[in-house]
Design an enzyme around this catalytic site. Structure first.
Site, PDB file in Angstrom:
ATOM      1  N   ASP A  65       0.805  -1.267  -0.058  1.00 55.16           N
ATOM      2  CA  ASP A  65      -0.026   0.026  -0.060  1.00 55.16           C
ATOM      3  C   ASP A  65       0.873   1.234   0.097  1.00 55.16           C
ATOM      4  O   ASP A  65       1.753   1.169   0.626  1.00 55.16           O
ATOM      5  CB  ASP A  65      -0.836  -0.060   1.285  1.00 55.16           C
ATOM      6  CG  ASP A  65      -1.945   0.650   1.328  1.00 55.16           C
ATOM      7  OD1 ASP A  65      -2.599   0.998   0.393  1.00 55.16           O
ATOM      8  OD2 ASP A  65      -2.270   1.535   2.323  1.00 55.16           O
ATOM      9  N   TYR A  67       2.613   4.930   1.116  1.00 59.49           N
ATOM     10  CA  TYR A  67       2.644   5.744   2.329  1.00 59.49           C
ATOM     11  C   TYR A  67       1.374   6.549   2.282  1.00 59.49           C
ATOM     12  O   TYR A  67       0.955   7.190   1.134  1.00 59.49           O
ATOM     13  CB  TYR A  67       3.847   6.325   2.497  1.00 59.49           C
ATOM     14  CG  TYR A  67       5.056   5.544   2.561  1.00 59.49           C
ATOM     15  CD1 TYR A  67       5.183   4.686   3.741  1.00 59.49           C
ATOM     16  CD2 TYR A  67       5.867   5.920   1.537  1.00 59.49           C
ATOM     17  CE1 TYR A  67       6.399   3.703   3.746  1.00 59.49           C
ATOM     18  CE2 TYR A  67       7.202   4.797   1.752  1.00 59.49           C
ATOM     19  CZ  TYR A  67       7.198   4.061   2.631  1.00 59.49           C
ATOM     20  OH  TYR A  67       8.486   3.288   2.824  1.00 59.49           O
ATOM     21  N   PHE A  78       7.784   1.279  -1.081  1.00 59.88           N
ATOM     22  CA  PHE A  78       8.700   1.380   0.018  1.00 59.88           C
ATOM     23  C   PHE A  78       9.417   2.932  -0.276  1.00 59.88           C
ATOM     24  O   PHE A  78      10.385   3.228   0.758  1.00 59.88           O
ATOM     25  CB  PHE A  78       9.991   0.297   0.098  1.00 59.88           C
ATOM     26  CG  PHE A  78       9.051  -0.937   0.168  1.00 59.88           C
ATOM     27  CD1 PHE A  78       8.814  -1.317   1.777  1.00 59.88           C
ATOM     28  CD2 PHE A  78       8.971  -1.928  -0.631  1.00 59.88           C
ATOM     29  CE1 PHE A  78       8.139  -2.365   2.228  1.00 59.88           C
ATOM     30  CE2 PHE A  78       8.214  -3.219  -0.077  1.00 59.88           C
ATOM     31  CZ  PHE A  78       8.198  -3.502   1.193  1.00 59.88           C
ATOM     32  N   HIS A 187       8.514  -8.947   6.749  1.00 67.10           N
ATOM     33  CA  HIS A 187       8.380  -7.824   6.334  1.00 67.10           C
ATOM     34  C   HIS A 187       9.308  -6.864   7.100  1.00 67.10           C
ATOM     35  O   HIS A 187       9.719  -7.083   8.297  1.00 67.10           O
ATOM     36  CB  HIS A 187       6.875  -7.256   6.453  1.00 67.10           C
ATOM     37  CG  HIS A 187       6.638  -6.048   5.755  1.00 67.10           C
ATOM     38  ND1 HIS A 187       6.829  -4.657   6.344  1.00 67.10           N
ATOM     39  CD2 HIS A 187       5.980  -5.626   4.392  1.00 67.10           C
ATOM     40  CE1 HIS A 187       6.497  -3.801   5.390  1.00 67.10           C
ATOM     41  NE2 HIS A 187       5.922  -4.524   4.387  1.00 67.10           N
TER      42      HIS A 187
END
Length: 224
Positions: A65, A67, A78, A187
């Site tokens: 998803d 930020y 990322f 993660h």
């Protein structure tokens, strides 16, 4: 929305883009943008595809998803916009980068140099409402990004798929595991990084796999 996708990707993803589901997704995102603050901007929505042409993809790093804070998301999983401080997951990625390949701490959180070398930084969901993580989950992006993963899996040459966390690892079912290399780890978020993300050495493992396939390594060092 689809008009912003580069021609090479648009051609390869024609079936997904022409589907009724994508038309519904376009209408949904347009409505969301009219009623809420949505990230990333329309201009940055397909940055990952613009910076990493289909032909150049060597690595696919899958995020979940975008930020959801102001000035962060710019269409690359990322990564945050140039000059923006790295969020916690990215801080952990940089810690692992340093311990794995000795790269110094980067000056900011932009991963654009990776994207330009063939690292497709793909989120499963490409938009989000400000301050509401996963607000656009289940609205149709997943069907589109699944098509992207399948299209990359169709490439004749080996690609390294980097799947961090259980959400990303479910996408292994879309990948030709006989042809491609799949690297899995927990993660990098603060909740799970100590459960095996640290010490997983993804960057050196990717380069070893690329060199074995005769594809040339990624220079992981970012501007310090």
């Amino acid at each position: 929305m689809k008009d912003r996708l580069p021609t090479d990707w648009k051609k390869g993803l024609k079936d997904a883009l022409d589907s009724p589901g994508f038309a519904e997704l376009e209408a949904y995102v347009a409505r969301e943008r009219s009623e809420h603050t949505v990230y990333p901007s329309e201009e940055d929505l397909f940055s990952a595809f613009r910076l990493t042409p289909y032909e150049d993809v060597k690595v696919l790093l899958l995020g979940q998803d975008p930020y959801h804070g102001p000035g962060q998301a710019h269409g690359l999983a990322f990564s945050v916009q140039p000059g923006v401080k790295p969020p916690p997951s990215l801080v952990n990625i940089f810690k692992e980068l340093q311990s794995d390949v000795g790269a110094p701490k980067p000056k900011d959180g932009s991963l654009i140099p990776w994207a330009k070398q063939g690292v497709l930084l793909l989120n499963a969901v490409l938009t989000v409402r400000q301050a509401e993580p996963n607000a656009h989950e289940g609205q149709g992006w997943e069907a589109f990004t699944d098509a992207v993963i399948r299209k990359v899996s169709d490439k004749p040459e080996p690609v390294v798929f980097l799947l961090w966390g259980s959400y990303a690892q479910k996408k292994e079912a879309l990948i030709d595991t006989k042809k491609h290399v799949i690297l899995k780890a927990p993660h990098p978020s603060p909740l799970s990084a100590k459960k095996g993300f640290f010490g997983s050495q993804p960057f050196s493992k990717i380069n070893a796999a690329l060199e074995k396939a005769g594809r040339g390594p990624i220079d992981w060092q970012l501007p310090a």
